[in-house]
Design an enzyme around this catalytic site. Structure first.
Site, short mmCIF file in Angstrom:
data_model
loop_
_atom_site.label_atom_id
_atom_site.label_comp_id
_atom_site.label_asym_id
_atom_site.label_seq_id
_atom_site.Cartn_x
_atom_site.Cartn_y
_atom_site.Cartn_z
N ASP A 57 -17.27 7.08 -1.48
CA ASP A 57 -16.02 6.94 -0.73
C ASP A 57 -15.73 8.28 -0.07
O ASP A 57 -16.34 9.30 -0.42
CB ASP A 57 -14.89 6.54 -1.69
CG ASP A 57 -13.55 6.35 -0.99
OD1 ASP A 57 -13.56 6.00 0.23
OD2 ASP A 57 -12.50 6.55 -1.62
N ARG B 141 -13.35 -8.81 1.59
CA ARG B 141 -11.93 -8.53 1.34
C ARG B 141 -11.08 -9.76 1.66
O ARG B 141 -10.16 -10.10 0.92
CB ARG B 141 -11.46 -7.35 2.22
CG ARG B 141 -11.97 -5.98 1.80
CD ARG B 141 -11.35 -5.51 0.48
NE ARG B 141 -9.91 -5.41 0.55
CZ ARG B 141 -9.23 -4.36 1.03
NH1 ARG B 141 -9.88 -3.31 1.46
NH2 ARG B 141 -7.90 -4.37 1.04
N HIS C 101 -7.55 1.02 -6.22
CA HIS C 101 -7.71 0.12 -5.07
C HIS C 101 -8.34 -1.18 -5.58
O HIS C 101 -9.49 -1.50 -5.27
CB HIS C 101 -8.58 0.80 -4.01
CG HIS C 101 -8.50 0.19 -2.65
ND1 HIS C 101 -7.72 -0.92 -2.36
CD2 HIS C 101 -9.12 0.51 -1.48
CE1 HIS C 101 -7.86 -1.23 -1.08
NE2 HIS C 101 -8.70 -0.38 -0.53
N ARG D 131 0.88 -1.18 0.00
CA ARG D 131 0.00 0.00 0.00
C ARG D 131 0.90 1.22 0.00
O ARG D 131 1.65 1.45 0.96
CB ARG D 131 -0.91 0.00 1.23
CG ARG D 131 -1.58 1.34 1.46
CD ARG D 131 -2.66 1.31 2.51
NE ARG D 131 -3.83 0.61 2.02
CZ ARG D 131 -5.04 0.69 2.59
NH1 ARG D 131 -5.23 1.42 3.66
NH2 ARG D 131 -6.05 0.03 2.08
N GLN E 143 -10.05 -3.94 -3.32
CA GLN E 143 -11.36 -3.53 -2.82
C GLN E 143 -12.45 -3.83 -3.84
O GLN E 143 -13.53 -4.29 -3.50
CB GLN E 143 -11.33 -2.03 -2.50
CG GLN E 143 -12.63 -1.51 -1.93
CD GLN E 143 -12.94 -2.08 -0.56
OE1 GLN E 143 -12.11 -2.04 0.34
NE2 GLN E 143 -14.14 -2.62 -0.38
N CYS F 206 -16.22 1.44 0.71
CA CYS F 206 -15.04 0.63 1.04
C CYS F 206 -14.68 0.73 2.51
O CYS F 206 -14.01 -0.14 3.04
CB CYS F 206 -13.88 1.01 0.14
SG CYS F 206 -13.26 2.68 0.42
N1 CP Z 1 -11.17 -0.28 2.60
C1 CP Z 1 -9.91 -0.29 3.05
O1 CP Z 1 -8.97 -0.49 2.30
O2 CP Z 1 -9.79 -0.11 4.39
P1 CP Z 1 -8.43 0.13 5.20
O3 CP Z 1 -7.90 1.47 4.74
O4 CP Z 1 -8.85 0.12 6.63
O5 CP Z 1 -7.48 -0.97 4.87
N1 NVA Z 2 -9.92 6.84 -1.11
C1 NVA Z 2 -9.55 6.37 0.19
C2 NVA Z 2 -9.77 4.88 0.29
C3 NVA Z 2 -9.49 4.30 1.66
C4 NVA Z 2 -9.65 2.81 1.71
C5 NVA Z 2 -8.09 6.73 0.47
O1 NVA Z 2 -7.26 6.57 -0.43
O2 NVA Z 2 -7.79 7.18 1.57
#
Ligand code: CP
Ligand code: NVA
Length: 324
Positions: A224, A292, A128, A101, A131, A264
């Site tokens: 989101d 997930r 993502h 990530r 997700q 998400c």
């Molecule tokens: N939806 C998601 O990726 O959640 P986290 O940021 O908690 O991993």
């Molecule tokens: N768009 C959000 C998604 C979190 C899972 C971010 O990147 O923070």
């Protein structure tokens, strides 16, 4: 050839179906596939914070017989003291999988270029895709066949989730409508990639500033956060920009009667979504969060099989389950 999963289009439409089928089967048989037996180690690296991704990859890797090695933000030399390419070459000699990530999509691409083990994007500024596997499985569970269904996303239409909804949605043959304010819509490059894939699958792409039109009879409604990780300084300004795109009861009244709501998570109640909607009868966000775990286990097993990094029994079980 080593297979990676860096954005939603890294799976062909047929392969996407295979991963979802496999996830469905593995949900009913949670410990039947030991694709990381040994135990083999999988590096799970975070440059941004996480709850679901951390827990679901850790639990999923353990259930596959493996050992999750979680590296938290700032713990590795990666990116500041050591180049991505050198890190990739070192990790790939010691682990069987890299889950990362991070911020820049190009950094993930560089990691994959130098890694001989599969690399999975567990969120970048641009996409993502893990997700979206969970989201599509959730929609399939609740509404059946994905092809031809309408999926509407409201809010920050230039963020990672909007891009992934567009790409993964058309990959599954869906009619995807992305609605957000001027200046916060998907890039030309993402729209073009979505249109090219839609031409193959029969999916449709609509990008608009008109939330009402996008919501009309939608089967799936998603949103989101308006403030993604890395944008915290712009919070007040962004709340104002996206205010008209809130997912609330008025918005839901325009969607199909049996529409499902996705988010998400983490969700900011009262900002991009109201409590009434996220806790209401259309919401399937808890199933989505659980999925997930199942889709990522399936993705890992599938990538290892396709990269010729799985034992015979895993290959047999995975091939059977993915075409069921
Ligand atoms: N939806 C998601 O990726 O959640 P986290 O940021 O908690 O991993
Ligand atoms: N768009 C959000 C998604 C979190 C899972 C971010 O990147 O923070």
């Amino acid at each position: 050839m080593t297979r990676h999963f860096l954005n939603d289009l890294d799976l062909s439409p047929e392969e996407l179906g295979q991963v979802l089928n496999l996830a469905h089967w593995m949900r009913d048989h949670p410990y039947a596939v030991k694709a990381l037996g040994g135990p083999q180690t999988a590096a799970v690296i975070f440059d941004k914070t996480s709850t679901r991704t951390r827990v679901s990859f850790s639990a999923g890797i353990a259930a596959l017989g493996g050992n999750p090695l979680v590296i938290n933000p700032g713990e590795a030399q990666l990116g500041h003291k050591e180049s991505i390419s050198d890190t990739a070459r070192v990790l790939a000699r010691q682990v069987s999988l890299i889950v990362w990530r991070t911020y820049a999509q190009t950094d993930l691409e560089e990691m994959a270029q130098y890694s001989r083990v599969p690399v999975i994007n567990s969120l970048s500024d641009d996409y993502h895709p893990c997700q979206l596997l969970a989201d599509l499985l959730t929609v399939r569970d609740h509404l059946g066949e994905l092809r031809g269904k309408t999926l509407t996303y409201l809010g920050d239409a230039a963020n990672n989730m909007a891009n992934s909804y567009l790409l993964a949605g058309v990959n599954a043959g869906m009619d995807v409508r992305i609605a957000g304010p001027e200046g916060h819509l998907p890039s030309e490059e993402v729209i073009r990639a979505a249109e090219e894939r839609a031409a193959i699958t029969g999916g449709r792409v609509t990008v608009t500033t008109d939330a009402g039109a996008a919501l009309e009879k939608a089967h799936v409604v998603a949103t989101d956060t308006w403030v993604s990780m890395g944008q915290e300084q712009e919070e007040a300004q962004r709340r104002e920009i996206f205010g008209r795109y809130q997912l609330n009861a008025d918005a839901m009244a325009k969607a199909a009667d049996d529409a499902v709501v996705l988010h998400c998570l983490p969700a900011y109640r009262g900002a991009e979504i109201t409590s009434e909607v996220i806790d209401g009868p259309h919401s399937v966000v808890w199933d989505e969060a659980e999925n997930r775990l199942h889709v990522q286990k399936a993705l890992i097993a599938w990538l290892l099989v396709e990269s010729e990094r799985a034992d015979e029994e895993t290959v047999r079980t995975v091939r059977q389950a993915m075409s069921a």
